[in-house]
Design a protein around this motif. Sequence first.
Motif, mmCIF file in Angstrom:
data_model
loop_
_atom_site.group_PDB
_atom_site.id
_atom_site.type_symbol
_atom_site.label_atom_id
_atom_site.label_comp_id
_atom_site.label_asym_id
_atom_site.label_seq_id
_atom_site.Cartn_x
_atom_site.Cartn_y
_atom_site.Cartn_z
ATOM 1 N N MET A 1 0.829 -1.208 0.000
ATOM 2 C CA MET A 1 0.000 0.000 0.000
ATOM 3 C C MET A 1 0.861 1.255 0.000
ATOM 4 N N GLU A 2 1.920 1.247 0.796
ATOM 5 C CA GLU A 2 2.804 2.414 0.881
ATOM 6 C C GLU A 2 3.467 2.690 -0.462
ATOM 7 N N VAL A 3 3.851 1.615 -1.150
ATOM 8 C CA VAL A 3 4.477 1.776 -2.463
ATOM 9 C C VAL A 3 3.469 2.317 -3.477
ATOM 10 N N LEU A 4 2.291 1.720 -3.530
ATOM 11 C CA LEU A 4 1.282 2.135 -4.505
ATOM 12 C C LEU A 4 0.894 3.596 -4.346
ATOM 13 N N TYR A 5 0.546 3.973 -3.130
ATOM 14 C CA TYR A 5 0.086 5.342 -2.924
ATOM 15 C C TYR A 5 1.234 6.345 -3.025
ATOM 16 N N GLY A 6 2.447 5.903 -2.688
ATOM 17 C CA GLY A 6 3.599 6.783 -2.861
ATOM 18 C C GLY A 6 3.790 7.167 -4.320
ATOM 19 N N ILE A 7 3.673 6.193 -5.218
ATOM 20 C CA ILE A 7 3.805 6.463 -6.655
ATOM 21 C C ILE A 7 2.598 7.257 -7.165
ATOM 22 N N ALA A 8 1.393 6.839 -6.768
ATOM 23 C CA ALA A 8 0.172 7.494 -7.254
ATOM 24 C C ALA A 8 0.172 8.988 -6.923
ATOM 25 N N PHE A 9 0.576 9.344 -5.712
ATOM 26 C CA PHE A 9 0.540 10.748 -5.319
ATOM 27 C C PHE A 9 1.750 11.526 -5.823
ATOM 28 N N THR A 10 2.861 10.836 -6.096
ATOM 29 C CA THR A 10 3.987 11.507 -6.749
ATOM 30 C C THR A 10 3.569 11.997 -8.132
ATOM 31 N N ILE A 11 2.827 11.155 -8.860
ATOM 32 C CA ILE A 11 2.341 11.541 -10.191
ATOM 33 C C ILE A 11 1.276 12.624 -10.072
ATOM 34 N N GLU B 1 7.916 5.933 -19.415
ATOM 35 C CA GLU B 1 9.035 6.808 -19.057
ATOM 36 C C GLU B 1 8.666 7.696 -17.865
ATOM 37 N N GLU B 2 7.446 8.240 -17.885
ATOM 38 C CA GLU B 2 7.006 9.085 -16.772
ATOM 39 C C GLU B 2 6.828 8.248 -15.496
ATOM 40 N N PHE B 3 6.406 7.016 -15.680
ATOM 41 C CA PHE B 3 6.269 6.119 -14.535
ATOM 42 C C PHE B 3 7.642 5.876 -13.893
ATOM 43 N N ASP B 4 8.644 5.621 -14.729
ATOM 44 C CA ASP B 4 9.996 5.390 -14.206
ATOM 45 C C ASP B 4 10.491 6.626 -13.455
ATOM 46 N N TRP B 5 10.169 7.815 -13.983
ATOM 47 C CA TRP B 5 10.534 9.048 -13.272
ATOM 48 C C TRP B 5 9.877 9.085 -11.890
ATOM 49 N N ALA B 6 8.588 8.720 -11.824
ATOM 50 C CA ALA B 6 7.857 8.770 -10.556
ATOM 51 C C ALA B 6 8.468 7.823 -9.527
ATOM 52 N N VAL B 7 8.900 6.641 -9.975
ATOM 53 C CA VAL B 7 9.536 5.686 -9.060
ATOM 54 C C VAL B 7 10.828 6.283 -8.491
ATOM 55 N N GLN B 8 11.624 6.898 -9.368
ATOM 56 C CA GLN B 8 12.882 7.506 -8.922
ATOM 57 C C GLN B 8 12.614 8.701 -8.011
ATOM 58 N N ALA C 1 9.899 9.297 -6.105
ATOM 59 C CA ALA C 1 9.373 8.851 -4.817
ATOM 60 C C ALA C 1 10.495 8.282 -3.952
ATOM 61 N N THR C 2 11.402 7.524 -4.571
ATOM 62 C CA THR C 2 12.540 6.958 -3.843
ATOM 63 C C THR C 2 13.423 8.069 -3.279
ATOM 64 N N ARG C 3 13.656 9.090 -4.098
ATOM 65 C CA ARG C 3 14.513 10.198 -3.667
ATOM 66 C C ARG C 3 13.872 11.000 -2.531
ATOM 67 N N LYS C 4 12.584 11.306 -2.683
ATOM 68 C CA LYS C 4 11.917 12.167 -1.708
ATOM 69 C C LYS C 4 11.632 11.465 -0.385
ATOM 70 N N LYS C 5 11.207 10.220 -0.480
ATOM 71 C CA LYS C 5 10.774 9.508 0.725
ATOM 72 C C LYS C 5 11.869 8.649 1.342
ATOM 73 N N LYS C 6 13.035 8.588 0.658
ATOM 74 C CA LYS C 6 14.173 7.816 1.174
ATOM 75 C C LYS C 6 13.787 6.356 1.432
ATOM 76 N N LYS C 7 12.947 5.817 0.535
ATOM 77 C CA LYS C 7 12.538 4.412 0.617
ATOM 78 C C LYS C 7 12.604 3.791 -0.764
ATOM 79 N N ASP C 8 12.636 2.464 -0.802
ATOM 80 C CA ASP C 8 12.757 1.736 -2.059
ATOM 81 C C ASP C 8 11.375 1.520 -2.678
ATOM 82 N N PHE C 9 11.161 2.109 -3.839
ATOM 83 C CA PHE C 9 9.887 1.955 -4.547
ATOM 84 C C PHE C 9 10.039 1.069 -5.789
ATOM 85 N N SER C 10 11.116 0.308 -5.859
ATOM 86 C CA SER C 10 11.399 -0.475 -7.065
ATOM 87 C C SER C 10 10.424 -1.638 -7.262
ATOM 88 N N ARG C 11 9.646 -1.995 -6.228
ATOM 89 C CA ARG C 11 8.652 -3.073 -6.389
ATOM 90 C C ARG C 11 7.507 -2.648 -7.301
#
Length: 209
Positions: free
Chosen positions: A49-59, A115-122, A124-134
Amino acid sequence: MPFDYKKEYKAFYLPPKKPHLITVPPMNFVAVRGKGDPNDPAGEYQAAMEVLYGIAFTIKMSYKGSHKIDGYFEYVVPPLEGLWRQQGVEGVDYAHKENFEWVSMIRLPEFVTREEFDWAVQEATRKKKKDFSRAEFFAYDEGLCVQCLHVGAYDDEPETLAQMDAFAAEQGCVLDFSETRRHHEIYLGDPRRTAPEKLKTVLRHPIRK
């Protein structure tokens, strides 16, 4: 007003309480795959859930930063969805949730490219200091399904599903479960804030003529 997928596509997100057939077009999602009981507080599902919503709200909030997504429009984050299966089971066995294999997902707006999705993963990882690679960019072409709105607790779904499967048979269809076509749920309520008997869940089963 932000674009609201639930209101604009009521056939998919606010269907009738009676079983009916529907053909679902291809859609893209941010998705996380996992195994185990979704109710386990220490399980994979809660972490997903943390990964999904982290990406969704980054976008969703990207328009406030320096990275501009081509074609972006303001929107309401669509509801959480889940594809569920268990080895050797056609449909769902609610007595053995520990055996679930699931894909948890949130629909992506049409402007989100890989491409935009890959940006969002990077990002979210940078901002939240957590691994969003899943998180994965998941394209799903669901096709022909029997669908129904279930009102009530998740554990009471089998009664609604039995009505759906019977209706599909009456229409000359058979269930079509596979590795890629699964029991599908769309969650319109928050179980943390809603009484079980008032929860609303869109249920879908894949079928073929």
